[in-house]
Scaffold this motif. Structure first.
Motif, short mmCIF file in Angstrom:
data_model
loop_
_atom_site.label_atom_id
_atom_site.label_comp_id
_atom_site.label_asym_id
_atom_site.label_seq_id
_atom_site.Cartn_x
_atom_site.Cartn_y
_atom_site.Cartn_z
N VAL A 191 -31.41 2.99 -20.65
CA VAL A 191 -31.84 3.70 -21.84
C VAL A 191 -32.75 2.73 -22.60
CG1 VAL A 191 -31.06 4.16 -24.09
CG2 VAL A 191 -29.71 4.86 -21.96
N THR A 192 -33.80 3.24 -23.15
CA THR A 192 -34.72 2.42 -24.02
C THR A 192 -34.34 1.86 -25.32
OG1 THR A 192 -36.12 4.21 -24.59
CG2 THR A 192 -36.86 3.32 -22.63
N ALA A 193 -33.21 1.88 -25.38
CA ALA A 193 -32.37 1.18 -26.66
C ALA A 193 -31.47 -0.08 -26.31
CB ALA A 193 -31.66 2.18 -27.42
N ALA A 194 -31.60 -1.12 -27.10
CA ALA A 194 -31.12 -2.37 -26.28
C ALA A 194 -29.65 -2.55 -26.96
CB ALA A 194 -32.17 -3.45 -26.43
N TYR A 195 -29.46 -2.01 -28.22
CA TYR A 195 -28.24 -2.52 -28.79
C TYR A 195 -27.23 -1.37 -28.98
CZ TYR A 195 -31.71 -5.90 -30.43
OH TYR A 195 -32.61 -6.92 -30.23
N ALA A 196 -26.00 -2.07 -29.24
CA ALA A 196 -24.85 -0.95 -29.55
C ALA A 196 -25.08 -0.50 -31.05
CB ALA A 196 -23.42 -1.99 -29.44
N PRO A 214 -26.20 -2.13 -17.67
CA PRO A 214 -25.66 -2.78 -18.59
C PRO A 214 -26.44 -2.79 -19.88
CG PRO A 214 -25.32 -3.83 -16.33
CD PRO A 214 -26.16 -2.66 -16.33
N HIS A 215 -26.04 -3.20 -21.05
CA HIS A 215 -26.66 -3.57 -22.39
C HIS A 215 -27.50 -4.63 -21.76
CE1 HIS A 215 -25.13 -0.88 -24.82
NE2 HIS A 215 -23.78 -1.01 -24.75
N TYR A 216 -28.61 -4.89 -22.34
CA TYR A 216 -29.66 -5.89 -22.02
C TYR A 216 -30.11 -6.76 -23.18
CZ TYR A 216 -32.71 -2.13 -22.88
OH TYR A 216 -33.36 -0.95 -23.42
N PHE A 217 -29.82 -6.58 -24.32
CA PHE A 217 -30.19 -7.11 -25.52
C PHE A 217 -30.43 -8.70 -25.42
CE2 PHE A 217 -25.81 -7.36 -26.30
CZ PHE A 217 -25.59 -8.71 -27.07
N ASP A 218 -29.57 -9.14 -24.82
CA ASP A 218 -29.46 -10.67 -24.67
C ASP A 218 -29.88 -11.21 -23.33
OD1 ASP A 218 -27.49 -9.88 -23.00
OD2 ASP A 218 -25.97 -11.29 -23.76
N ILE A 253 -37.95 -7.03 -33.03
CA ILE A 253 -36.94 -7.12 -31.88
C ILE A 253 -35.94 -5.92 -31.65
CG2 ILE A 253 -36.55 -9.69 -32.02
CD1 ILE A 253 -33.96 -9.26 -33.72
N GLY A 254 -35.97 -4.92 -32.61
CA GLY A 254 -35.23 -3.76 -32.48
C GLY A 254 -35.83 -2.59 -31.64
N PHE A 255 -37.14 -2.99 -30.90
CA PHE A 255 -37.84 -1.98 -30.18
C PHE A 255 -38.37 -2.65 -28.85
CE2 PHE A 255 -38.33 -1.46 -34.75
CZ PHE A 255 -37.56 -0.25 -34.96
N VAL A 256 -38.02 -1.83 -27.75
CA VAL A 256 -38.90 -2.11 -26.63
C VAL A 256 -40.19 -1.95 -26.46
CG1 VAL A 256 -36.58 -2.04 -25.47
CG2 VAL A 256 -38.23 -0.02 -25.25
N SER A 257 -40.76 -1.17 -27.16
CA SER A 257 -42.10 -0.96 -26.94
C SER A 257 -42.69 -0.43 -28.48
CB SER A 257 -42.71 -0.01 -26.05
OG SER A 257 -42.11 1.26 -26.40
N ASP A 258 -44.05 -0.28 -28.64
CA ASP A 258 -44.68 0.17 -30.05
C ASP A 258 -44.42 1.45 -30.32
OD1 ASP A 258 -45.34 -2.58 -29.91
OD2 ASP A 258 -47.65 -2.16 -30.02
N HIS A 259 -43.07 1.71 -30.71
CA HIS A 259 -42.96 3.23 -31.29
C HIS A 259 -43.61 3.36 -32.47
CE1 HIS A 259 -38.66 2.65 -28.83
NE2 HIS A 259 -39.85 2.70 -28.11
N MET A 260 -43.31 4.66 -33.16
CA MET A 260 -43.86 5.21 -34.19
C MET A 260 -43.30 4.25 -35.42
SD MET A 260 -45.94 7.04 -36.02
CE MET A 260 -46.36 8.27 -34.65
N GLU A 261 -42.23 3.66 -35.17
CA GLU A 261 -41.46 2.75 -36.39
C GLU A 261 -42.20 1.49 -36.36
OE1 GLU A 261 -39.91 4.52 -34.18
OE2 GLU A 261 -38.31 5.58 -34.97
N VAL A 262 -42.62 1.07 -35.29
CA VAL A 262 -43.72 -0.13 -35.17
C VAL A 262 -45.16 0.01 -35.85
CG1 VAL A 262 -44.47 -1.97 -33.86
CG2 VAL A 262 -42.45 -1.14 -33.32
N ILE A 263 -45.77 1.22 -35.26
CA ILE A 263 -47.29 1.53 -35.68
C ILE A 263 -47.44 1.71 -36.91
CG2 ILE A 263 -47.86 1.59 -33.17
CD1 ILE A 263 -48.25 4.43 -33.65
#
Length: 353
Positions: free
Chosen positions: A113-118, A148-152, A263-273
């Motif tokens: 999943v392209t979301a890293a956090y719980a 597995p989760h991967y944020f760390d 750090i909340g995003f794995v790539s440059d989503h709309m929230e980033v740009i």
């Protein structure tokens, strides 16, 4: 000695989805907000974020690039594992992808999943969507196993270290490290993991990045964690402070600059740009605060190889039946790494999933 065969027939990349052209924007936002009673008039206002970029979200192209990079990495490491891609809210939809997998003979698949956090929206909602897709496809749907989760994990953290250093190089000495993630309702954070895991996990990543940056530069490890993309009624508490408000405060206090690290995003989503590269940057320019935005991992080779490592780790876990038996138990049948009481659904009709 040859490596043990993988207990999976495929890897499924699971993401949020986004519009590909202007005509997609309103139907996409209707998908995202279905069941929340948000009028189309409000969605049209939100859609302006997308129309400003040609009505096309960057997220689908980023998923295509990530999928291709994962395929190359697996192949170059002698792993014959086809990679599929499915979205929650836009084409390719998860049920369609599962049908394609079934038609190709896939019976057991790992999924990333392209979301890293719980949190509910970043974890359990994906699991519910996958469970619904499996039910839609029926008996032919492949059995799904969550990575597995991967944020760390270093593959996620280390690219942010380098990106932070690069952004600080653009700024005056003494610039502040400002880590940014998507805001969520405070009530959702309170029930994430053991309670507050969403915020705690982001602080863990921020501390790791800031600490390594300080070690390499000899500077301060001080940082701030702020939020973007708040939505919902004003009466509902969401995580704060907002990144724009915080940049104004930094300028007022005489801070010489801000390195904004998403750090909340794995790539440059709309929230980033939009939220950062457009709105937050505009705030910084208005108040005279030097501003630089750090890159997201995207297809950084360390992030891509991390996915392979997670697949191998999950495969190793699958071979240990005692460990697997201890991990299983989620009520939606798609996750072996989250307890069934983690991140409960706030909508009563789905609370049991």
């Amino acid at each position: 000695m040859s490596a043990a065969p993988l207990p999976f027939d495929a890897l499924l990349l699971v993401s949020f989805g986004g519009p590909e052209k202007p005509d997609d924007v309103l139907p996409f936002l209707q998908n995202v907000t279905r069941g929340r009673g948000i009028p189309d008039e409000r969605l049209v206002e939100v859609g302006e974020h997308y129309y400003g970029f040609g009505g096309r979200s960057p997220i689908n192209d980023q998923c295509r690039a990530l999928m291709a990079a994962i395929e190359t990495d697996l192949s170059s490491n002698g792993i014959d594992l086809p990679v599929y891609w499915g979205n929650r809210n836009w084409d390719p939809y998860l049920p369609d992808t599962l049908r394609a997998m079934a038609a190709d003979g896939v019976r057991r698949a790992a999924y990333f999943v392209t979301a890293a956090y719980a949190s509910y929206s970043g974890c359990r909602q994906y699991r519910e969507n996958l469970a619904a897709a499996v039910a839609t496809v029926g008996d032919d749907a492949p059995e799904l196993h969550r990575l597995p989760h991967y944020f760390d994990r270093p593959g996620f953290v280390e690219p942010f270290v380098d990106a932070t250093l690069a952004s600080l190089d653009e700024l005056p000495t003494g610039a502040r490290m400002v880590f940014v993630t998507h805001s969520i309702p405070t009530a959702m954070n309170d029930v994430s993991g053991a309670g507050g895991a969403y915020v705690a996990q982001h602080h863990a990543v921020a501390r790791a990045v800031a600490g390594e940056v300080a070690r390499r530069t000899g500077g301060s490890a001080a940082y701030d964690l702020v939020y973007c993309s708040r939505s919902g009624p004003p009466s509902q508490p969401w995580l704060e402070p907002d990144v724009g408000d915080h940049l104004e405060q930094l300028a007022a206090s005489g801070t010489p600059g801000a390195a904004v690290i998403p750090i909340g995003f794995v790539s440059d989503h709309m929230e980033v740009i939009y939220d950062l590269d457009t709105e937050a940057k505009d705030v910084a320019e208005r108040v005279g605060l030097p501003f630089a935005r750090a890159a997201t991992p995207g297809v950084d080779p360390r992030f891509v190889s991390m996915v392979r490592e997670l697949v191998l780790e999950r495969a190793s876990t699958e071979r240990d039946e005692q460990v697997v038996a201890a991990l299983r138990g989620s009520q939606d049948g798609t996750s072996a790494y989250c307890h069934k009481t983690c991140c409960p659904n706030p909508r009563a009709a789905l609370a049991a999933l």
